[in-house]
Design a protein around this motif. Structure first.
Motif, mmCIF file in Angstrom:
data_model
loop_
_atom_site.group_PDB
_atom_site.id
_atom_site.type_symbol
_atom_site.label_atom_id
_atom_site.label_comp_id
_atom_site.label_asym_id
_atom_site.label_seq_id
_atom_site.Cartn_x
_atom_site.Cartn_y
_atom_site.Cartn_z
ATOM 1 N N ARG A 104 27.753 33.535 33.819
ATOM 2 C CA ARG A 104 26.524 32.941 34.330
ATOM 3 C C ARG A 104 26.664 32.567 35.804
ATOM 4 O O ARG A 104 25.698 32.618 36.571
ATOM 5 C CB ARG A 104 26.170 31.693 33.503
ATOM 6 C CG ARG A 104 25.678 32.021 32.106
ATOM 7 C CD ARG A 104 24.325 32.681 32.177
ATOM 8 N NE ARG A 104 23.821 33.085 30.875
ATOM 9 C CZ ARG A 104 23.493 34.328 30.561
ATOM 10 N NH1 ARG A 104 23.624 35.289 31.450
ATOM 11 N NH2 ARG A 104 23.031 34.621 29.370
ATOM 12 N N THR A 105 27.872 32.204 36.217
ATOM 13 C CA THR A 105 28.112 31.880 37.624
ATOM 14 C C THR A 105 28.051 33.133 38.488
ATOM 15 O O THR A 105 27.440 33.151 39.565
ATOM 16 C CB THR A 105 29.487 31.210 37.785
ATOM 17 O OG1 THR A 105 29.510 29.994 37.049
ATOM 18 C CG2 THR A 105 29.780 30.911 39.250
ATOM 19 N N GLU A 106 28.695 34.205 38.012
ATOM 20 C CA GLU A 106 28.756 35.438 38.798
ATOM 21 C C GLU A 106 27.446 36.219 38.794
ATOM 22 O O GLU A 106 27.093 36.840 39.794
ATOM 23 C CB GLU A 106 29.875 36.334 38.256
ATOM 24 C CG GLU A 106 31.283 35.814 38.503
ATOM 25 C CD GLU A 106 32.340 36.862 38.190
ATOM 26 O OE1 GLU A 106 31.985 38.023 37.888
ATOM 27 O OE2 GLU A 106 33.529 36.523 38.239
ATOM 28 N N ALA A 107 26.764 36.209 37.655
ATOM 29 C CA ALA A 107 25.550 37.027 37.517
ATOM 30 C C ALA A 107 24.532 36.277 36.681
ATOM 31 O O ALA A 107 24.313 36.606 35.508
ATOM 32 C CB ALA A 107 25.891 38.368 36.875
ATOM 33 N N PRO A 108 23.891 35.261 37.249
ATOM 34 C CA PRO A 108 23.002 34.404 36.458
ATOM 35 C C PRO A 108 21.821 35.133 35.835
ATOM 36 O O PRO A 108 21.272 34.672 34.838
ATOM 37 C CB PRO A 108 22.540 33.344 37.467
ATOM 38 C CG PRO A 108 22.827 33.919 38.806
ATOM 39 C CD PRO A 108 24.001 34.800 38.644
ATOM 40 N N GLY A 109 21.429 36.277 36.390
ATOM 41 C CA GLY A 109 20.287 36.997 35.847
ATOM 42 C C GLY A 109 20.637 38.127 34.910
ATOM 43 O O GLY A 109 19.750 38.874 34.483
#
Length: 221
Positions: A104-109
């Motif tokens: 979620r930090t690296e790629a929240p979407g």
């Protein structure tokens, strides 16, 4: 589904503690080597899936961490510290949570998947099929027996909850995951018992696992 969208979390236990139900056919050193070979073959197959943007391996095993870090688009996280009273499955769920937070930090979407690391015959095309069926939503793919879990998926922004262990497919359904009934033999065939090893050998396995099994042959299966 557009390519390279998913972040896949692969938790891998310390190989010295893995696959104890294979003790009748493999000595401890051979079991540890098998855990490592299967995990790295699994991760490599995931990186070959066009729908995957990033793989996060969560492990406390040094050789697995070292090998995974050399593969493309793979990040490695340390396994969370053990806590008093932990069982193997609780530790696995904690590793899943750590990987999901990093995702979620690296790629929240991005949609996030959790895949167990004992799928040495994994066909990347089957993983794409499962992702298409999941539609970026909250889904569970049961193992070949229908009771365990090999894959969990959640959509963008959704929390990842896991309940691995005996009867995990039903436990995940109780958490709101939609059960996927798909004919995906390499994605559903994990390796816990000697009979599982027989089945994956009969189909095909990745290069590391194949080389190890050839060195160990003949196995008392």
């Amino acid at each position: 589904m557009s390519s390279r969208r998913w972040v896949v979390v692969v938790p891998v236990k310390d190989a010295q503690r893995g696959k104890t139900r294979l003790a009748d056919v493999l000595e401890p050193a051979a079991r540890a080597a098998l855990v490592r070979a299967m995990a790295l073959d699994t991760v490599e197959a995931v990186t070959a899936c066009a729908s995957v943007a990033r793989v996060l391996v969560v492990t406390g095993d040094g050789p697995v961490a070292h090998g995974a870090a050399r593969l493309p688009r793979v990040g490695v996280l340390p396994e969370p510290a053990a806590q008093a009273g932990d069982t193997g499955w609780v530790a696995l769920d904690r590793a899943v949570s750590a990987g999901a937070r990093r995702a979620r930090t690296e790629a929240p979407g991005a949609p996030v998947a959790v895949l167990l690391g004992d799928l040495p015959g994994l066909d990347p095309a089957e993983l794409t099929t499962a992702f298409d069926a999941a539609e970026s939503g909250r889904s569970v793919l049961p193992d070949a027996e229908g009771t365990g879990t090999t894959l969990l998926t959640v959509g963008p922004g959704e929390d990842v909850e896991s309940r691995f262990g005996a009867g995990s497919a039903a436990a995940h359904e109780a958490l709101g995951y939609r059960r996927l009934e798909l004919d995906l033999p390499t994605l559903r065939q994990d390796v816990d018992l000697p009979a599982d090893l027989v089945r994956v050998i009969a189909r095909r396995v990745g290069g590391r696992t194949q080389a190890l099994l050839e060195r160990l042959a003949p196995l008392p299966l």
